[in-house]
Design an enzyme around this catalytic site. Structure first.
Site, PDB file in Angstrom:
ATOM      1  N   CYS A  28      51.722 -13.130  33.755  1.00 25.47           N
ATOM      2  CA  CYS A  28      52.345 -13.156  35.086  1.00 25.47           C
ATOM      3  C   CYS A  28      53.822 -12.785  34.972  1.00 25.47           C
ATOM      4  CB  CYS A  28      52.192 -14.554  35.701  1.00 25.47           C
ATOM      5  SG  CYS A  28      52.948 -14.656  37.330  1.00 25.47           S
ATOM      6  N   ASP A  33      48.046 -35.249  38.527  1.00 26.01           N
ATOM      7  CA  ASP A  33      46.844 -34.577  38.073  1.00 26.01           C
ATOM      8  C   ASP A  33      45.561 -35.394  38.245  1.00 26.01           C
ATOM      9  OD1 ASP A  33      45.836 -32.215  37.197  1.00 26.01           O
ATOM     10  OD2 ASP A  33      45.862 -32.767  35.097  1.00 26.01           O
ATOM     11  N   ARG A  55      41.124 -35.828  48.826  1.00 24.11           N
ATOM     12  CA  ARG A  55      41.774 -34.532  48.680  1.00 24.11           C
ATOM     13  C   ARG A  55      42.031 -33.890  50.038  1.00 24.11           C
ATOM     14  NH1 ARG A  55      41.561 -31.347  43.925  1.00 24.11           N
ATOM     15  NH2 ARG A  55      41.150 -32.696  42.173  1.00 24.11           N
ATOM     16  N   LEU A 104      53.240 -30.894  37.690  1.00 24.38           N
ATOM     17  CA  LEU A 104      53.569 -31.349  39.042  1.00 24.38           C
ATOM     18  C   LEU A 104      53.170 -32.819  39.179  1.00 24.38           C
ATOM     19  CD1 LEU A 104      52.194 -28.371  41.188  1.00 24.38           C
ATOM     20  CD2 LEU A 104      54.584 -28.817  40.594  1.00 24.38           C
ATOM     21  N   CYS A 156      46.750 -10.900  36.410  1.00 22.35           N
ATOM     22  CA  CYS A 156      46.008 -12.062  35.907  1.00 22.35           C
ATOM     23  C   CYS A 156      44.505 -11.817  35.997  1.00 22.35           C
ATOM     24  CB  CYS A 156      46.418 -13.334  36.640  1.00 22.35           C
ATOM     25  SG  CYS A 156      46.409 -13.197  38.426  1.00 22.35           S
ATOM     26  N   CYS A 216      50.283  -7.067  42.802  1.00 23.68           N
ATOM     27  CA  CYS A 216      49.968  -7.355  41.396  1.00 23.68           C
ATOM     28  C   CYS A 216      48.587  -8.007  41.277  1.00 23.68           C
ATOM     29  CB  CYS A 216      51.029  -8.301  40.837  1.00 23.68           C
ATOM     30  SG  CYS A 216      50.697  -8.881  39.172  1.00 23.68           S
ATOM     31  N   SER A 246      39.628 -22.835  30.082  1.00 28.16           N
ATOM     32  CA  SER A 246      40.118 -24.224  30.154  1.00 28.16           C
ATOM     33  C   SER A 246      38.953 -25.172  30.407  1.00 28.16           C
ATOM     34  CB  SER A 246      41.146 -24.372  31.278  1.00 28.16           C
ATOM     35  OG  SER A 246      42.358 -23.807  30.882  1.00 28.16           O
ATOM     36  N   CYS A 300      52.976 -12.462  45.067  1.00 26.94           N
ATOM     37  CA  CYS A 300      52.132 -11.706  44.135  1.00 26.94           C
ATOM     38  C   CYS A 300      52.134 -10.216  44.523  1.00 26.94           C
ATOM     39  CB  CYS A 300      50.694 -12.222  44.157  1.00 26.94           C
ATOM     40  SG  CYS A 300      50.495 -13.791  43.291  1.00 26.94           S
TER      41      CYS A 300
HETATM   42  S1  SF4 Z   1      49.936 -12.092  37.478  1.00 27.32           S
HETATM   43 FE1  SF4 Z   1      51.225 -13.534  38.658  1.00 27.32          FE
HETATM   44  S2  SF4 Z   1      52.204 -12.265  40.243  1.00 27.32           S
HETATM   45 FE2  SF4 Z   1      50.493 -11.085  39.410  1.00 27.32          FE
HETATM   46  S3  SF4 Z   1      48.797 -11.568  40.801  1.00 27.32           S
HETATM   47 FE3  SF4 Z   1      48.641 -12.979  39.072  1.00 27.32          FE
HETATM   48  S4  SF4 Z   1      49.734 -14.794  39.752  1.00 27.32           S
HETATM   49 FE4  SF4 Z   1      50.352 -13.139  41.138  1.00 27.32          FE
HETATM   50  S1  SF4 Z   2      42.956 -19.945  32.143  1.00 32.01           S
HETATM   51 FE1  SF4 Z   2      40.905 -19.467  32.920  1.00 32.01          FE
HETATM   52  S2  SF4 Z   2      41.302 -18.129  34.648  1.00 32.01           S
HETATM   53 FE2  SF4 Z   2      43.180 -18.097  33.414  1.00 32.01          FE
HETATM   54  S3  SF4 Z   2      42.917 -16.356  31.996  1.00 32.01           S
HETATM   55 FE3  SF4 Z   2      42.182 -18.181  30.950  1.00 32.01          FE
HETATM   56  S4  SF4 Z   2      39.979 -18.116  31.354  1.00 32.01           S
HETATM   57 FE4  SF4 Z   2      40.926 -16.817  32.875  1.00 32.01          FE
END
Ligand code: SF4
Ligand code: SF4
Length: 392
Positions: free
Chosen positions: A257, A137, A64, A172, A198, A195, A225, A192
């Site tokens: 997002c 992946d 990696r 990807l 998330c 913001c 996940s 971002c």
């Molecule tokens: S919701 Fe999207 S744009 Fe906003 S901080 Fe998270 S990843 Fe960035």
């Molecule tokens: S994928 Fe993981 S990090 Fe994203 S909202 Fe769900 S629990 Fe949170």
């Protein structure tokens, strides 16, 4: 190189062929050591990868850190993206499960890899002799970093690679090649801005914001996940109520997002959701036999959890629904051959808490031999001192 092709022409031909093969975006970056290797090592050191031991293996960490370790003569990384968005779904109905969008169709690993190999073979035959290797992946390549370096997008605070005008619902893949190509300008801006939707929306607090170098951080041990796919054993009790009706993966930090408001449903037929993968009935899935599981998830990413992992997740979702209709299915699951399923079914029955649920638990308590399941039953019945507040 083919005597009649300049480097720019070779690059253009490879890029055009990648698009013909169905990839929606293509970026090309020089191969060089990762800029995130040190922080990745620190993340592993803090144990935030949980049980994903394959991420911490010494050889995997080295690979990696430097894709050149993987393919010693690698010069160029061709990074491709293909969309899997499948529209907004039905997630508000707690009697139905939610499967992460990327897993609603056929397993993408083989499909992307086959197309990348086809790209390499075509270039080898038509353009110039070249060697390389494809990764999707499973390979120890940090696709997102290479994608950013290849100009495709930036690391969002949700840890995803976000492409302007496209969003983040993209698979990807990376083809490492041993030829020099013309390179795209790296994507250096962080769109971002201020913001943090998330972070606020993540139900388990898995997203930790950016580190001092600007890279997004996540505690994978808290991510749904991880909890519903990678974790093999019991889901920590305190996190179960936060999982809601998510039975395989989680898209919440992508759904909120704003950059995904541009997302278009996948055009590639390979990524149209399979029947029954959008809003599956939890009660029906709780009764899934091994034979049904094998048939239903042949060629699907969902088989990664095995039947016992999926039914563990379904039991948690039924407990979060909390409806008496779920008692018969959960009571039957108390007799499942897998302790993992029995223990989570017991938790769910404790959450429902009706007389029928308690009777089922008491009946199983008389014959249950597994110490952990006995503990779950005792907690669900309130006969264990460690009873959690969320069970009350
Ligand atoms: S919701 Fe999207 S744009 Fe906003 S901080 Fe998270 S990843 Fe960035
Ligand atoms: S994928 Fe993981 S990090 Fe994203 S909202 Fe769900 S629990 Fe949170």
């Amino acid at each position: 190189m083919h005597p009649n092709l300049t480097r720019a022409e070779l690059t253009d031909r490879i890029r055009a062929r990648a698009l013909e093969l169905g990839f929606e975006a293509v970026g090309i970056a020089p191969v060089r050591p990762s800029e995130h290797a040190e922080r990745y090592g620190a993340w592993i050191g803090e144990g935030m990868h949980g049980e994903m031991a394959y991420l911490a293996r010494e050889d995997a960490v080295a690979k990696r850190a430097d894709p050149g370790v993987l393919v010693p003569d690698a010069r160029s990384a061709v990074v491709v993206a293909i969309g899997y968005y499948s529209g907004d779904a039905e997630e508000a109905d707690p009697s139905r499960g939610v499967v992460a969008r990327y897993a609603r169709n056929d397993d993408y690993h083989d499909l992307l890899k086959d197309r990348l190999i086809a790209l390499q073979e075509w270039a080898n035959a038509e353009l110039t002799p070249l060697g390389g290797r494809a990764y999707v992946d499973a390979g120890p390549v940090l696709e997102r970093e290479l994608a950013s370096r290849a100009g495709l997008g930036w690391f969002g605070r949700n840890t995803m690679l976000i492409q302007p005008r496209r969003g983040s619902y993209y698979f990807l893949g990376v083809l490492l090649l041993d030829v020099e190509l013309e390179y795209d300008a790296p994507f250096t801006r962080d769109h971002c801005g201020s913001c943090s939707r998330c972070l606020s929306a993540c139900p388990t607090g898995a997203l930790l914001g950016r580190d001092e170098a600007g890279a997004p951080r996540m505690d994978a041990r808290r991510c749904i996940s991880y909890l519903t796919i990678e974790l093999r054993g019991p889901i920590p009790r305190e996190l179960r109520p936060l999982i809601g009706n998510r039975v395989y993966g989680c898209d919440i930090c992508q759904e909120v997002c704003p950059w995904n408001s541009f997302a278009e449903p996948a055009s590639d037929p390979a990524f149209i959701p399979r029947d029954g993968m959008e809003g599956p009935e939890l009660i029906e899935w709780m009764g899934m036999t091994q034979e049904e599981f094998s048939r239903r998830f042949k060629g699907s990413a969902v088989k990664r959890t095995k039947r016992r992992g999926l039914l563990r997740n379904v039991a948690v979702a039924l407990g979060n629904w909390g409806a008496p209709e779920a008692v018969p299915a959960l009571a039957a699951a108390l007799n499942d051959e897998e302790a993992l399923v029995r223990g989570h079914a017991a938790w769910a029955l404790g959450r429902i808490g009706t007389e029928a649920a308690r009777q089922a638990l008491s009946g199983r308590a008389e014959v249950e031999a597994d110490a952990w399941v006995r503990e779950e039953i005792a907690l669900a019945l309130g006969t264990d001192d460690r009873r959690q507040s969320d069970n009350q």
